[in-house]
Write a protein that holds these residues in place. Structure first.
Motif, PDB file in Angstrom:
ATOM      1  N   ARG A 356       0.831  -1.213   0.000  1.00  0.00           N
ATOM      2  CA  ARG A 356       0.000   0.000   0.000  1.00  0.00           C
ATOM      3  C   ARG A 356       0.862   1.259   0.000  1.00  0.00           C
ATOM      4  O   ARG A 356       0.496   2.262  -0.595  1.00  0.00           O
ATOM      5  CB  ARG A 356      -0.966  -0.016   1.173  1.00  0.00           C
ATOM      6  CG  ARG A 356      -2.284  -0.661   0.793  1.00  0.00           C
ATOM      7  CD  ARG A 356      -3.465  -0.012   1.451  1.00  0.00           C
ATOM      8  NE  ARG A 356      -3.379  -0.064   2.891  1.00  0.00           N
ATOM      9  CZ  ARG A 356      -3.695  -1.137   3.612  1.00  0.00           C
ATOM     10  NH1 ARG A 356      -4.084  -2.248   3.018  1.00  0.00           N
ATOM     11  NH2 ARG A 356      -3.618  -1.091   4.918  1.00  0.00           N
ATOM     12  N   THR A 357       2.032   1.167   0.649  1.00  0.00           N
ATOM     13  CA  THR A 357       2.943   2.321   0.613  1.00  0.00           C
ATOM     14  C   THR A 357       3.320   2.599  -0.837  1.00  0.00           C
ATOM     15  O   THR A 357       3.318   3.737  -1.296  1.00  0.00           O
ATOM     16  CB  THR A 357       4.217   2.025   1.446  1.00  0.00           C
ATOM     17  OG1 THR A 357       3.795   1.664   2.750  1.00  0.00           O
ATOM     18  CG2 THR A 357       5.149   3.212   1.503  1.00  0.00           C
ATOM     19  N   ARG A 389      -8.725  -3.836  -4.953  1.00  0.00           N
ATOM     20  CA  ARG A 389      -9.229  -3.443  -3.629  1.00  0.00           C
ATOM     21  C   ARG A 389      -8.167  -2.649  -2.860  1.00  0.00           C
ATOM     22  O   ARG A 389      -8.457  -1.623  -2.253  1.00  0.00           O
ATOM     23  CB  ARG A 389      -9.642  -4.683  -2.821  1.00  0.00           C
ATOM     24  CG  ARG A 389     -11.078  -5.110  -3.098  1.00  0.00           C
ATOM     25  CD  ARG A 389     -11.635  -5.986  -1.980  1.00  0.00           C
ATOM     26  NE  ARG A 389     -10.943  -7.258  -1.898  1.00  0.00           N
ATOM     27  CZ  ARG A 389     -11.235  -8.315  -2.664  1.00  0.00           C
ATOM     28  NH1 ARG A 389     -12.206  -8.242  -3.552  1.00  0.00           N
ATOM     29  NH2 ARG A 389     -10.576  -9.444  -2.542  1.00  0.00           N
ATOM     30  N   GLU A 390      -6.908  -3.134  -2.936  1.00  0.00           N
ATOM     31  CA  GLU A 390      -5.819  -2.421  -2.244  1.00  0.00           C
ATOM     32  C   GLU A 390      -5.676  -1.003  -2.790  1.00  0.00           C
ATOM     33  O   GLU A 390      -5.381  -0.056  -2.072  1.00  0.00           O
ATOM     34  CB  GLU A 390      -4.482  -3.161  -2.411  1.00  0.00           C
ATOM     35  CG  GLU A 390      -4.368  -4.423  -1.592  1.00  0.00           C
ATOM     36  CD  GLU A 390      -4.440  -4.175  -0.083  1.00  0.00           C
ATOM     37  OE1 GLU A 390      -4.151  -3.049   0.366  1.00  0.00           O
ATOM     38  OE2 GLU A 390      -4.815  -5.107   0.647  1.00  0.00           O
ATOM     39  N   LEU A 396      -8.242   5.759  -0.452  1.00  0.00           N
ATOM     40  CA  LEU A 396      -8.974   6.229   0.727  1.00  0.00           C
ATOM     41  C   LEU A 396      -8.020   6.831   1.760  1.00  0.00           C
ATOM     42  O   LEU A 396      -8.291   7.881   2.352  1.00  0.00           O
ATOM     43  CB  LEU A 396      -9.709   5.028   1.343  1.00  0.00           C
ATOM     44  CG  LEU A 396     -11.013   5.343   2.041  1.00  0.00           C
ATOM     45  CD1 LEU A 396     -12.033   5.832   1.035  1.00  0.00           C
ATOM     46  CD2 LEU A 396     -11.525   4.069   2.744  1.00  0.00           C
ATOM     47  N   GLU A 397      -6.896   6.158   1.929  1.00  0.00           N
ATOM     48  CA  GLU A 397      -5.897   6.658   2.881  1.00  0.00           C
ATOM     49  C   GLU A 397      -5.398   8.047   2.465  1.00  0.00           C
ATOM     50  O   GLU A 397      -5.223   8.940   3.297  1.00  0.00           O
ATOM     51  CB  GLU A 397      -4.719   5.675   2.980  1.00  0.00           C
ATOM     52  CG  GLU A 397      -5.078   4.416   3.756  1.00  0.00           C
ATOM     53  CD  GLU A 397      -4.062   3.287   3.580  1.00  0.00           C
ATOM     54  OE1 GLU A 397      -4.195   2.286   4.302  1.00  0.00           O
ATOM     55  OE2 GLU A 397      -3.153   3.397   2.729  1.00  0.00           O
ATOM     56  N   LEU A 398      -5.203   8.207   1.162  1.00  0.00           N
ATOM     57  CA  LEU A 398      -4.729   9.513   0.683  1.00  0.00           C
ATOM     58  C   LEU A 398      -5.824  10.568   0.858  1.00  0.00           C
ATOM     59  O   LEU A 398      -5.559  11.722   1.175  1.00  0.00           O
ATOM     60  CB  LEU A 398      -4.299   9.420  -0.776  1.00  0.00           C
ATOM     61  CG  LEU A 398      -3.046   8.585  -1.012  1.00  0.00           C
ATOM     62  CD1 LEU A 398      -2.798   8.379  -2.499  1.00  0.00           C
ATOM     63  CD2 LEU A 398      -1.825   9.249  -0.374  1.00  0.00           C
ATOM     64  N   ARG A 401      -5.760  11.727   4.232  1.00  0.00           N
ATOM     65  CA  ARG A 401      -4.604  12.611   4.467  1.00  0.00           C
ATOM     66  C   ARG A 401      -4.717  13.921   3.683  1.00  0.00           C
ATOM     67  O   ARG A 401      -3.809  14.737   3.695  1.00  0.00           O
ATOM     68  CB  ARG A 401      -3.323  11.884   4.058  1.00  0.00           C
ATOM     69  CG  ARG A 401      -2.801  10.964   5.146  1.00  0.00           C
ATOM     70  CD  ARG A 401      -1.725  10.021   4.679  1.00  0.00           C
ATOM     71  NE  ARG A 401      -0.807  10.555   3.687  1.00  0.00           N
ATOM     72  CZ  ARG A 401       0.127   9.836   3.065  1.00  0.00           C
ATOM     73  NH1 ARG A 401       0.276   8.571   3.351  1.00  0.00           N
ATOM     74  NH2 ARG A 401       0.911  10.378   2.174  1.00  0.00           N
ATOM     75  N   ARG A 402      -5.790  14.035   2.915  1.00  0.00           N
ATOM     76  CA  ARG A 402      -6.022  15.189   2.050  1.00  0.00           C
ATOM     77  C   ARG A 402      -4.871  15.418   1.067  1.00  0.00           C
ATOM     78  O   ARG A 402      -4.437  16.536   0.812  1.00  0.00           O
ATOM     79  CB  ARG A 402      -6.250  16.464   2.877  1.00  0.00           C
ATOM     80  CG  ARG A 402      -7.464  16.377   3.748  1.00  0.00           C
ATOM     81  CD  ARG A 402      -7.784  17.713   4.383  1.00  0.00           C
ATOM     82  NE  ARG A 402      -8.828  17.584   5.368  1.00  0.00           N
ATOM     83  CZ  ARG A 402     -10.101  17.310   5.120  1.00  0.00           C
ATOM     84  NH1 ARG A 402     -10.494  17.157   3.870  1.00  0.00           N
ATOM     85  NH2 ARG A 402     -10.985  17.190   6.092  1.00  0.00           N
ATOM     86  N   GLU A 403      -4.367  14.322   0.531  1.00  0.00           N
ATOM     87  CA  GLU A 403      -3.290  14.406  -0.464  1.00  0.00           C
ATOM     88  C   GLU A 403      -3.917  14.416  -1.848  1.00  0.00           C
ATOM     89  O   GLU A 403      -4.975  13.829  -2.060  1.00  0.00           O
ATOM     90  CB  GLU A 403      -2.397  13.156  -0.382  1.00  0.00           C
ATOM     91  CG  GLU A 403      -1.647  12.994   0.894  1.00  0.00           C
ATOM     92  CD  GLU A 403      -0.253  13.584   0.821  1.00  0.00           C
ATOM     93  OE1 GLU A 403       0.055  14.293  -0.162  1.00  0.00           O
ATOM     94  OE2 GLU A 403       0.507  13.338   1.758  1.00  0.00           O
ATOM     95  N   GLN A 404      -3.203  15.012  -2.782  1.00  0.00           N
ATOM     96  CA  GLN A 404      -3.641  14.952  -4.174  1.00  0.00           C
ATOM     97  C   GLN A 404      -3.272  13.598  -4.747  1.00  0.00           C
ATOM     98  O   GLN A 404      -2.155  13.113  -4.510  1.00  0.00           O
ATOM     99  CB  GLN A 404      -2.855  15.986  -4.962  1.00  0.00           C
ATOM    100  CG  GLN A 404      -3.523  17.329  -5.065  1.00  0.00           C
ATOM    101  CD  GLN A 404      -2.944  18.039  -6.268  1.00  0.00           C
ATOM    102  OE1 GLN A 404      -1.742  18.097  -6.417  1.00  0.00           O
ATOM    103  NE2 GLN A 404      -3.807  18.586  -7.100  1.00  0.00           N
ATOM    104  N   TYR A 405      -4.186  12.986  -5.490  1.00  0.00           N
ATOM    105  CA  TYR A 405      -3.833  11.711  -6.117  1.00  0.00           C
ATOM    106  C   TYR A 405      -4.707  11.479  -7.341  1.00  0.00           C
ATOM    107  O   TYR A 405      -5.690  12.201  -7.568  1.00  0.00           O
ATOM    108  CB  TYR A 405      -3.996  10.545  -5.123  1.00  0.00           C
ATOM    109  CG  TYR A 405      -5.437  10.217  -4.806  1.00  0.00           C
ATOM    110  CD1 TYR A 405      -6.099  10.843  -3.758  1.00  0.00           C
ATOM    111  CD2 TYR A 405      -6.143   9.294  -5.574  1.00  0.00           C
ATOM    112  CE1 TYR A 405      -7.428  10.560  -3.480  1.00  0.00           C
ATOM    113  CE2 TYR A 405      -7.467   9.005  -5.305  1.00  0.00           C
ATOM    114  CZ  TYR A 405      -8.110   9.634  -4.255  1.00  0.00           C
ATOM    115  OH  TYR A 405      -9.412   9.373  -3.988  1.00  0.00           O
TER     116      TYR A 405
END
Ligand code: PEP
Ligand code: MG
Length: 660
Positions: A356-357, A389-390, A396-398, A401-405
């Motif tokens: 996931r990282t 799914r991963e 979702l994790e991003l 974290r309010r990261e752009q993706y």
């Protein structure tokens, strides 16, 4: 003029003066007392550390990771610590203490018997050689491009010297699959290994000619041969440059992309004629470092590559660790047959946080370019489901974290026979295929790609492998997704032709091969176009204005597989469709998308669009009826290509010579 037999790791011709990395280059070593010897060892170690650190300045994260691992080994208790003890306790000279420390450490490492550990051993010996050279008189860097020679070389030494200064590499130990070999291949540097007792046969500044085609090295040949070699070397450089310029100007329908292992290798790729990166082997970021790369380090590397490609596709493969590619920091089970064990995607699925990282880093970097994610070693559909799914979880994790993706397109590598057999199902979920012929050959033919002496059994042109490629290509095209080939076969001249004729959409090869593969692809495509034209001259005229597509490239297996007969495709420039032959209208489809004519002694079907029967006549008009006589070139049908595209169909017109 002695000529010695060697083994080829990377093909190519190279000639030049030897730059020998070896301990005793400056002659006899005069041993001092233990205090002096300690001083010499410490000074050399400090200098080695300084040079390694300096090497990191212009290195990308993957290169830095390689250098970090070397620094770690160098300063470890088992290496430098052991050499210090050798001087202190056994009153050894510094070079001897280094040698013994290296031997002890390698002895310990080789006991494990695993390939990746043996590679660490090469690093240790390379470090020992460098350190000893510093103790005995300094490790200079070459002043002019040279042939780098040494009993052992480490990847770090190559990066410290700089690939632009290295015309060729010659070593005593090593292997075609070592990291030195991978680096040499990426830089297009010819590399021979296996020259026994190298230090006795090759000396600093000797003139060497490496001819990997014949797997031999000439040492100090006569002046005449040197002149010839220099001329050949200049010719090769000139031809390469010419080919690069010519090739860059040639447009091929097949995309020609590059395989890279380090983000920096993306620099300048568009100028070298790459249509994109077809395979970024991200695992190099993971393999050599002392610890796993952080999300940030990975993000920087992926972003760097994507930005360097200026919008072109940048296919990044998730870590393909395992088998012969091991990360020192990752505990792996002892496996009798690691090629069939925990490798590729399986490692990712067993180490979810690590995976996931990587996915988070990829999703973030995707904002900065045309990144696509590719999954290695897929064998089952559920594996792909878990990846998807991963991916959602990483997104979702991003989000949290309010990261752009951006979630990029996901493709799969076809490198197991299982993936070929279930290709139709995979093509429903993946957005592209990339065929890894190296592994597909290994798993199809049951031959270990790393094993020595297996060359004749490990043949990627084996009919079974070729059929696997054809099957996967058909399955992908049936679902309208593109197919690349990124294994070594793509860059092999025979392979290039076979693959293009099978209809693959992209070939991805090492950067050094880009120009030659593009040239070859252009030649093949030209000759295929001539073949089509010849067929046309045999009495059949194109039914529409537009680009002709050979049968193998028609993205519909019914046609490309010749189920109904020989055919060609036309990407129509407009919607007007003319009779390709004079004759009688044999059939008009109720759904108006197809008409067949009997003429020219055979039946010819004009099929407008792929799968367009499903449009039930929408967008088609037919101006002839069954039994009517028509003349070649007469307008017989019309279609609306824009509407057909808008409905999600391909408006390619197919002309089939129906086999009776
Ligand atoms: C392959 O298997 O063909 C491939 C491209 O992957 P790798 O060589 O990195 O296993
Ligand atoms: Mg592979």
């Amino acid at each position: 003029m002695p000529r010695y037999e060697c083994r080829t790791a990377q093909k190519g011709f190279a000639a030049g003066k030897a730059f020998v990395i070896r301990p005793d280059r400056t002659g006899e070593y005069r041993q001092g007392n233990p205090a002096e010897e300690s001083d010499r060892l410490e000074t050399a170690a400090a200098e080695m550390n300084r040079r390694l650190e300096a090497g990191k300045e212009h290195a990308d994260p993957a290169e830095s990771a390689v250098i970090d691992a070397e620094i770690l080994i160098l300063n470890g208790e088992e290496f430098l610590g052991s050499a210090r003890r050798g001087i202190r306790e056994e009153r050894l000279g510094a070079p001897e203490a280094v040698k013994q420390a290296a031997e002890k450490l390698c002895g310990m490492l080789t006991e494990s018997g695993q390939d990746y550990i043996r590679q660490r051993c090469e690093d240790v010996r390379g470090l020992a050689a460098g350190l000893t050279a510093l103790i005995t008189g300094g490790l200079e860097t070459p002043a002019e491009p040279c042939i780098l020679a040494g009993s052992e070389l480490s990847p770090g030494q190559i990066t410290m010297i700089g690939p632009e200064m290295i015309r060729g590499i010659l070593t005593e130990t090593g292997s075609a699959t070592s990291h030195v070999s991978v680096l040499a291949g990426n830089y297009g540097i010819p590399y021979l290994y296996g020259l026994e007792n190298l230090p006795e046969k090759v000396h600093h500044q000797d003139y060497l000619i490496l001819d990997p085609e014949g797997a031999g090295v000439w040492v100090n040949p006569p002046a005449e041969k040197i002149r010839e070699a220099e001329a050949r070397q200049a010719e090769i450089a000139e031809a390469r440059e010419k080919q690069r310029k010519q090739a860059a100007g040639r447009v091929t329908r097949t995309k020609i992309c590059a395989n890279i292992s380090r983000a920096e290798e993306a620099d300048g790729l568009p100028e070298k004629g790459a249509d994109g990166i077809g395979l970024f082997r991200s695992e190099l970021l993971f393999l050599n470092g002392a610890k796993a790369p952080t999300e940030e380090e990975q993000f920087e590397a992926y972003r760097h590559a994507a930005e360097a490609m200026e919008g072109r596709e940048t296919v990044i493969r998730t870590m393909d660790i395992g088998s012969d590619k091991h990360a020192v920091w990752l505990e792996m089970p002892k496996e009798i047959n690691p090629a069939l064990g925990l490798r590729g995607l399986r490692v990712s699925l067993e180490h979810r946080e690590l995976f996931r990282t990587q996915l988070r880093a990829l999703l973030r970097a995707a904002v900065y370019g045309n990144i696509r994610i590719m999954i290695p070693m897929i064998a089952s559909e559920w594996e792909l489901d878990e990846v998807l799914r991963e991916m959602q979880t990483a997104a979702l994790e991003l989000e949290q974290r309010r990261e752009q993706y951006r979630i990029p397109e996901i493709g799969v590598m076809i490198e197991t026979p299982a993936a070929v057999i279930i290709a139709a199902a995979l093509a429903e979920k993946a957005r592209f295929f990339s065929i890894g012929t190296n592994d597909l050959t290994q798993y199809t033919l049951a031959v270990d790609r790393e094993a020595r002496g297996m060359d004749r059994y490990c043949d990627p042109m084996h009919e079974a492998v070729i059929r696997m490629i054809a099957m996967a290509t058909e399955a992908a095209h049936a679902k309208h997704i593109p197919v690349a080939v990124c294994g070594e076969l793509a860059g092999d001249p025979r392979g290039t032709e076979r693959l293009i004729r099978l209809g693959v959409d992209e070939l991805s090869v090492s950067p050094a091969k880009l120009a030659q593969v593009r040239e070859r692809a252009a030649e093949i495509e030209d000759s295929m176009a001539r073949e089509i034209r010849k067929e046309r001259d045999e009495g059949i005229r194109s039914p529409a204005e537009g680009e002709l597509i050979p049968m193998a490239e028609i993205p519909d297996p019914v046609f490309s597989g010749g189920v109904m007969g020989k055919c060609v495709g036309v990407i129509p420039a407009n919607g007007k469709i003319y009779a390709p032959v004079s004759g009688t209208v044999a059939t008009v489809a109720a759904t108006r998308h197809a008409v067949s004519l009997r003429g020219n002694g055979e039946e010819i079907l004009i099929h407008a669009g792929l799968d367009t029967v499903r449009l039930n006549g929408e967008g088609f008009s037919v101006y002839v009826s069954e039994g009517e006589n028509v003349k070649q070139g007469q307008l017989i049908m019309e279609m609306d290509p824009e509407l057909i595209r808008a409905r999600g169909f391909n408006p390619m017109i197919i002309v089939v010579r129906i086999s009776s």
